[in-house]
Scaffold this motif. Structure first.
Motif, short mmCIF file in Angstrom:
data_model
loop_
_atom_site.label_atom_id
_atom_site.label_comp_id
_atom_site.label_asym_id
_atom_site.label_seq_id
_atom_site.Cartn_x
_atom_site.Cartn_y
_atom_site.Cartn_z
N UNK A 203 0.94 -1.12 0.51
CA UNK A 203 0.00 -0.25 0.28
C UNK A 203 0.74 1.01 0.19
N UNK A 204 2.01 0.93 -0.34
CA UNK A 204 2.88 2.24 -0.24
C UNK A 204 2.97 3.05 1.12
N UNK A 205 3.02 1.84 2.38
CA UNK A 205 3.85 2.44 3.44
C UNK A 205 4.66 1.86 4.13
N UNK A 206 5.99 2.62 4.21
CA UNK A 206 7.00 2.87 5.13
C UNK A 206 6.85 2.32 6.53
N UNK A 207 7.81 1.11 6.99
CA UNK A 207 7.89 0.68 8.55
C UNK A 207 9.13 0.65 9.02
N UNK A 208 8.50 0.92 10.14
CA UNK A 208 9.82 1.05 11.43
C UNK A 208 10.21 0.72 11.86
N UNK A 209 10.73 -0.80 12.57
CA UNK A 209 10.42 -1.87 13.10
C UNK A 209 11.12 -1.66 14.32
N UNK A 210 10.67 -1.31 15.56
CA UNK A 210 11.44 -1.94 17.05
C UNK A 210 12.13 -2.81 17.31
N UNK A 211 13.13 -3.68 17.04
CA UNK A 211 13.83 -4.58 17.81
C UNK A 211 14.51 -4.92 18.63
N UNK A 212 14.23 -3.62 19.56
CA UNK A 212 15.10 -3.82 20.44
C UNK A 212 15.00 -5.11 21.43
N UNK A 213 13.66 -5.87 21.48
CA UNK A 213 13.50 -6.39 22.80
C UNK A 213 14.08 -8.03 21.74
N UNK A 214 14.04 -8.57 20.27
CA UNK A 214 13.98 -9.73 19.45
C UNK A 214 14.96 -9.91 19.55
N UNK A 215 16.07 -9.16 18.50
CA UNK A 215 17.48 -10.04 18.71
C UNK A 215 18.33 -10.11 19.25
N UNK A 216 18.68 -11.70 19.84
CA UNK A 216 18.36 -12.25 20.80
C UNK A 216 17.91 -12.94 22.15
N UNK A 217 16.76 -13.04 21.36
CA UNK A 217 15.46 -14.04 22.34
C UNK A 217 15.14 -14.20 21.27
N UNK A 218 15.28 -14.45 20.17
CA UNK A 218 15.01 -15.30 18.73
C UNK A 218 15.30 -14.69 17.57
N UNK A 219 15.84 -15.69 16.76
CA UNK A 219 17.00 -16.08 15.80
C UNK A 219 16.44 -15.91 14.52
#
Length: 427
Positions: free
Chosen positions: A225-241
């Motif tokens: 839909x032409x919408x940009x995404x900004x992802x908060x991965x503060x808690x995921x990298x290191x908990x999830x491969x």
């Protein structure tokens, strides 16, 4: 003078290499986990726990704030602090730049990115606020979107776009109970109902409830839909491969001092090469060219030693392995959730559905949604049962209590939480 500077620089470089080598020795000695039972290999996780110096007078199940350094990382940090303090501005002005760049290259490789797509920051908050504030493709009348489970500081930054960019700000709630399909349907509906949406904030693993979002699917919906995404991965990298490409996002902010276990004050952001121009140069920075991602963040003097210690943290993270860390944290989470979920007095906010949780999960006493209710329960768990948790606000359906085990957490400490909640639930 040039020869003297060269010799001193060589000594400094050798000292740094020796520090990293000594910091890696204990990490390298860590045995391998049993691949058949990586989550419950008692001997292995005892060896991992022995790398941490922890106050066991309380069962610390509040490890979402930041991740303490394991001993080899702490020793590297202390040695790096001594080195920087000893060599002072000569080191800072002669060798640190090259060392800092080495750290950036190491981080990029660890997350599966190209070096030109990564810039180091002082944490995920700085990284994400910089990305949000700097996104320059918004026009007055556009809409930006975020959910109730997104992090407070990121919500503030999205709200600030109302004045900064002249946009409309729309927020919405993630349903309870959450399921994969319910989450996807929520985002699908919001995107359909917001034709002027141009920017979507996403959180990979919510700090409020521990819910893991199906980021790739949502990012793909948004891109269509032409919408940009900004992802908060503060808690995921290191908990999830995962690697950064797995998210399918345009921009991502990461922490290094949470589940990677680096010293406090380290993070980074990722900008896809084809999207660099969409983020403003940071406050007209002139230290780096406009086509260099490092021109998108200017933090001034940082904690030199913290930056130099990031490779030691990555050494340990990679030695244990993201998959093994995930298996252990999920095991500790399930160890208490499976026994508490049947108790009618409690609502468990994070689903058991595979892929929708990692180690963090939140709960509330059914009907107890206020700040006062949850503050009192946190105090009761701490003071009467010696179990540390934390109250989380911002969830649309009401406040809750977050439980975050760490790699050093024992099943016996989780048993204390279960015993406490069983007693409370029966009262």
């Amino acid at each position: 003078m040039q020869r003297r500077d060269f010799l001193i620089g060589s000594v400094i470089a050798a000292a740094g290499a020796a520090t990293m080598q000594s910091a890696s020795a204990e990490t390298a000695a860590l045995p391998a986990a049993d691949p058949a039972t990586p989550a419950t290999d008692g001997a292995y996780w005892t060896a991992v726990r022995d790398l941490y110096e922890v106050d066991r007078s309380i069962a610390n199940l509040e490890n979402g704030y930041w991740g303490i350094m394991a001993r080899p990382v702490l020793e590297a940090y202390l040695e790096n602090t001594r080195r920087v303090n000893r060599e002072n501005s000569f080191y800072a002005r002669s060798a640190f730049g090259a060392d800092f760049e080495t750290v950036r290259l190491r981080v990029a490789a660890a997350v599966g990115a190209q070096p030109e797509e990564v810039a180091l920051t002082r944490g995920a908050t700085e990284a994400l606020q910089t990305l949000i504030a700097g996104y320059n493709k918004l026009q007055p009348g556009d809409t930006v979107l975020y959910a109730d489970l997104d992090y407070d500081s990121m919500q503030y930054a999205m709200n600030a776009l109302r004045d900064r960019r002249g946009v409309e700000v729309k927020n919405f709630a993630i349903p309870e109970p959450a399921t994969r399909e319910a989450v996807l349907e929520t985002y699908r509906t919001v995107l359909e109902q917001t034709p002027k949406a141009k920017l979507l904030l996403l959180t990979h693993l919510s700090h409020r409830t521990g819910l893991v979002m199906p980021i790739r699917e949502i990012a793909d919906m948004a891109r269509a839909k032409g919408i940009a995404t900004i992802v908060d991965a503060a808690h995921s990298w290191g908990q999830i491969p995962f690697d950064v490409a797995d998210l399918g996002a345009d921009f991502v902010g990461f922490n290094l001092h949470k589940w990677i276990g680096a010293p406090v004050g380290m993070g980074f952001f990722h900008i896809r090469k084809d999207r660099l121009a969409d983020i403003d140069i940071h406050l007209a920075d002139q230290d780096w060219p406009a086509d260099d991602i490092r021109s998108r963040i200017h933090t001034g003097t940082i904690d030199f030693a913290a930056a130099l210690t990031v490779p030691a943290a990555l050494d340990l993270h990679e030695r244990i392995g993201a998959a093994a860390k995930n298996a252990r944290l999920v095991h500790l989470r399930n160890y208490w959730v499976e026994r508490i979920r049947p108790i009618d007095a409690f609502d468990i906010l994070t689903p058991d559905e595979a892929g929708m949780h990692a180690g963090i999960t939140s709960f509330r006493v059914r009907g107890k949604t206020s700040k006062e209710d949850n503050t009192a329960l946190v105090a009761k768990l701490r003071d009467e049962f010696k179990v540390l948790t934390v109250r989380r606000a911002g969830v649309a359906a009401g406040q809750c209590i977050r439980v975050s085990p760490a790699l050093y957490t024992t099943e016996a400490e989780v048993d204390r939480l279960v015993e406490a909640l069983t007693t409370i639930g029966a009262s």
